[in-house]
Scaffold this motif. Sequence first.
Motif, PDB file in Angstrom:
ATOM      1  N   ILE A   1       0.839  -1.200   0.000  1.00  9.29           N
ATOM      2  CA  ILE A   1       0.000   0.000   0.000  1.00  9.29           C
ATOM      3  C   ILE A   1       0.871   1.246   0.000  1.00  9.29           C
ATOM      4  O   ILE A   1       0.603   2.224  -0.718  1.00  9.29           O
ATOM      5  N   GLY A   2       1.937   1.238   0.790  1.00 10.69           N
ATOM      6  CA  GLY A   2       2.840   2.380   0.834  1.00 10.69           C
ATOM      7  C   GLY A   2       3.486   2.650  -0.512  1.00 10.69           C
ATOM      8  O   GLY A   2       3.553   3.808  -0.954  1.00 10.69           O
ATOM      9  N   ALA A   3       3.972   1.605  -1.174  1.00  8.31           N
ATOM     10  CA  ALA A   3       4.638   1.784  -2.470  1.00  8.31           C
ATOM     11  C   ALA A   3       3.672   2.312  -3.524  1.00  8.31           C
ATOM     12  O   ALA A   3       4.019   3.214  -4.307  1.00  8.31           O
ATOM     13  N   VAL A   4       2.448   1.788  -3.540  1.00 11.92           N
ATOM     14  CA  VAL A   4       1.455   2.268  -4.509  1.00 11.92           C
ATOM     15  C   VAL A   4       1.093   3.718  -4.212  1.00 11.92           C
ATOM     16  O   VAL A   4       0.968   4.551  -5.117  1.00 11.92           O
ATOM     17  N   THR A   5       0.937   4.041  -2.920  1.00 12.13           N
ATOM     18  CA  THR A   5       0.663   5.431  -2.537  1.00 12.13           C
ATOM     19  C   THR A   5       1.805   6.337  -2.972  1.00 12.13           C
ATOM     20  O   THR A   5       1.583   7.457  -3.460  1.00 12.13           O
ATOM     21  N   GLY A   6       3.029   5.869  -2.808  1.00  5.77           N
ATOM     22  CA  GLY A   6       4.186   6.659  -3.230  1.00  5.77           C
ATOM     23  C   GLY A   6       4.194   6.914  -4.723  1.00  5.77           C
ATOM     24  O   GLY A   6       4.476   8.043  -5.166  1.00  5.77           O
ATOM     25  N   LEU A   7       3.890   5.909  -5.516  1.00 10.89           N
ATOM     26  CA  LEU A   7       3.830   6.097  -6.974  1.00 10.89           C
ATOM     27  C   LEU A   7       2.729   7.071  -7.349  1.00 10.89           C
ATOM     28  O   LEU A   7       2.905   7.923  -8.236  1.00 10.89           O
ATOM     29  N   MET A   8       1.576   6.971  -6.672  1.00  7.47           N
ATOM     30  CA  MET A   8       0.486   7.916  -6.923  1.00  7.47           C
ATOM     31  C   MET A   8       0.898   9.326  -6.511  1.00  7.47           C
ATOM     32  O   MET A   8       0.561  10.310  -7.188  1.00  7.47           O
ATOM     33  N   THR A   9       1.637   9.440  -5.413  1.00  4.91           N
ATOM     34  CA  THR A   9       2.117  10.747  -4.962  1.00  4.91           C
ATOM     35  C   THR A   9       3.054  11.356  -6.003  1.00  4.91           C
ATOM     36  O   THR A   9       2.948  12.540  -6.334  1.00  4.91           O
ATOM     37  N   ALA A  10       3.979  10.552  -6.511  1.00  2.04           N
ATOM     38  CA  ALA A  10       4.930  11.042  -7.504  1.00  2.04           C
ATOM     39  C   ALA A  10       4.239  11.456  -8.793  1.00  2.04           C
ATOM     40  O   ALA A  10       4.660  12.407  -9.464  1.00  2.04           O
ATOM     41  N   ALA A  11       3.157  10.759  -9.149  1.00  2.00           N
ATOM     42  CA  ALA A  11       2.471  11.037 -10.416  1.00  2.00           C
ATOM     43  C   ALA A  11       1.463  12.168 -10.316  1.00  2.00           C
ATOM     44  O   ALA A  11       1.227  12.886 -11.297  1.00  2.00           O
ATOM     45  N   THR A  12       0.865  12.356  -9.122  1.00  2.00           N
ATOM     46  CA  THR A  12      -0.265  13.286  -9.013  1.00  2.00           C
ATOM     47  C   THR A  12      -0.094  14.357  -7.945  1.00  2.00           C
ATOM     48  O   THR A  12      -0.813  15.360  -7.971  1.00  2.00           O
ATOM     49  N   GLY A  13       0.804  14.165  -6.975  1.00  2.00           N
ATOM     50  CA  GLY A  13       0.918  15.097  -5.860  1.00  2.00           C
ATOM     51  C   GLY A  13      -0.139  14.879  -4.793  1.00  2.00           C
ATOM     52  O   GLY A  13      -0.182  15.597  -3.795  1.00  2.00           O
TER      53      GLY A  13
END
Length: 250
Positions: free
Chosen positions: A138-150
């Motif tokens: 969950i953390g890694a997916v959240t991180g990728l979403m953060t990097a892509a969308t803020g």
Amino acid sequence: MLFSFEFSPIAVATLTFLLAGFVKGVIGLGLPTVAMGLLSTVMAPAQAASLLIVPSFVTNVWQLATGPRFGALARRLWPMMAGVVVGTLAGTGFMQGSHAGQAAIALGVALMAYAVLGLTAMRFAVPPRAERWLGPVIGAVTGLMTAATGVFVIPAVPYLGALGLPKDELIQALGLSFTVSTVALAAALAGGGSFETGTAGASALALAPALIGMSVGGWMRGRVSERMFRRCFFLGLLALGAHLASRALI
């Protein structure tokens, strides 16, 4: 220079952080979601994310510091937090250059997904034995979403809500997750050249309207039906997400 705004974008940024702070004051989250959604209508996602850093960090540390069990939560959630950092740094550059159009689409889709979850009031439950392996994912997916969308709410917020934490601990856990995500996002943007000294100054200026909005939202919390406010909030996010995604596709 990264932030050479005319009057209109400055006014939009000020009003955006007033509104975003107000939403966070009422329901405890939503500052990055509202800020990224509205700012992305007048500037590139990487610029919007850079403006977000200081207000997000300060308000989330505030939220984190007021909770009752920081040490216990940090020990329980550190695998998820490590995943957030790794995922965000791995996605460095997603919002910049030729990826800006895809980032706008991803942001629109993320806002719509978050809105649908909020409107349907879907509830999940995570068994304790699954936390050890599911947390880092969950953390890694959240991180990728953060990097892509803020925006760092998907899937972190539904996951934390599924852990069965008491209300005060949940608010503190959200503050921890948002703080780590903000720091990781700042590092990713700095690595991509989007978060520099001048950018940090512009972000610091956005702190004042965010804190004013948050204070007003806290005052309003006991005077407005939270259920009605949340419904209007999520409907607004749904419309905004659809607008951003469709505009990027045209």
